[in-house]
Design a protein around this motif. Structure first.
Motif: not given
Length: 201
Positions: A48-49, A61-62, A67-68, A73-74
């Motif tokens: 939860v961002l 951050l997403q 990329a990693q 899920p966001i």
């Protein structure tokens, strides 16, 4: 585990209280950087961002997580109602986008959906890893035979393509089935699709 990332202390506390009250495990972070330092992937959950924060933003951050190769899920939350940011977040496969103030039940429903998605994705990742590990047991020649078996080719044609005897193909085929714990060409094909769909293109 439900991770909450927001620079607003009061909101962090209220979200932790709400989610704890219905039985979710929570971990709160003051910034995107703090979340990255603490996050241990592996368990089902969601993020939860807040979309706008000092330092690294929620969208940044997403992008780092994508990329990693991390599939957490966001659910984005924002007080700014920025439609272009919402579109950008959803294009990057965010689960949901909630504008403050939102009703408690709206967040709880979004978290439930996000965790279900997380469980599905983790199960798929595990199936992929297990399939890949089984196929790694094969020798290069067994892998060549396995690919042709999965495509439904008979031993005679496989022998001709690989310039080996049918008897040798039969032996390799038995070894493939034993090592991959499969009992048919169809099962082997499903296993190879789980490991890498491109193999059967």
């Amino acid at each position: 585990m439900i991770h909450i990332v927001d620079d607003d202390e009061a909101l962090r506390r209220s979200l932790v209280f709400l989610l704890d009250s219905v039985g979710w495990r929570t971990q709160a972070h003051t910034s995107a950087e703090a979340f990255l330092a603490a996050y241990q992937p592996g368990d089902p959950g969601c993020l939860v961002l807040d979309i706008r924060m000092p330092g690294m933003s929620g969208l940044e951050l997403q992008q780092v997580l994508r990329a990693q190769g991390r599939t957490l899920p966001i659910i984005f939350i924002t007080g700014h109602g920025d439609v272009s940011l919402a579109v950008q977040a959803m294009k990057q496969e965010a689960c949901d986008f909630l504008e403050k103030p939102f009703r408690d039940q709206v967040l709880l429903d979004a978290v439930t959906q996000a965790v279900r998605r997380s469980c599905r994705e983790l199960a798929a990742e595990r199936r992929h890893d297990q399939a890949h590990a089984l196929l790694e047991r094969l020798s290069p020649r067994e892998r060549e035979v396995a690919l042709r078996v999965a495509h439904g080719l008979p031993n005679k044609l496989i022998a001709r393509e690989l310039d080996i005897s049918e008897k040798t193909v039969h032996v390799h085929r038995q070894h493939v089935m034993e090592k991959t714990h499969t009992g048919s060409a169809a099962e082997l094909a499903r296993l190879m699709l789980r490991a890498d769909p491109a193999d059967l293109d």
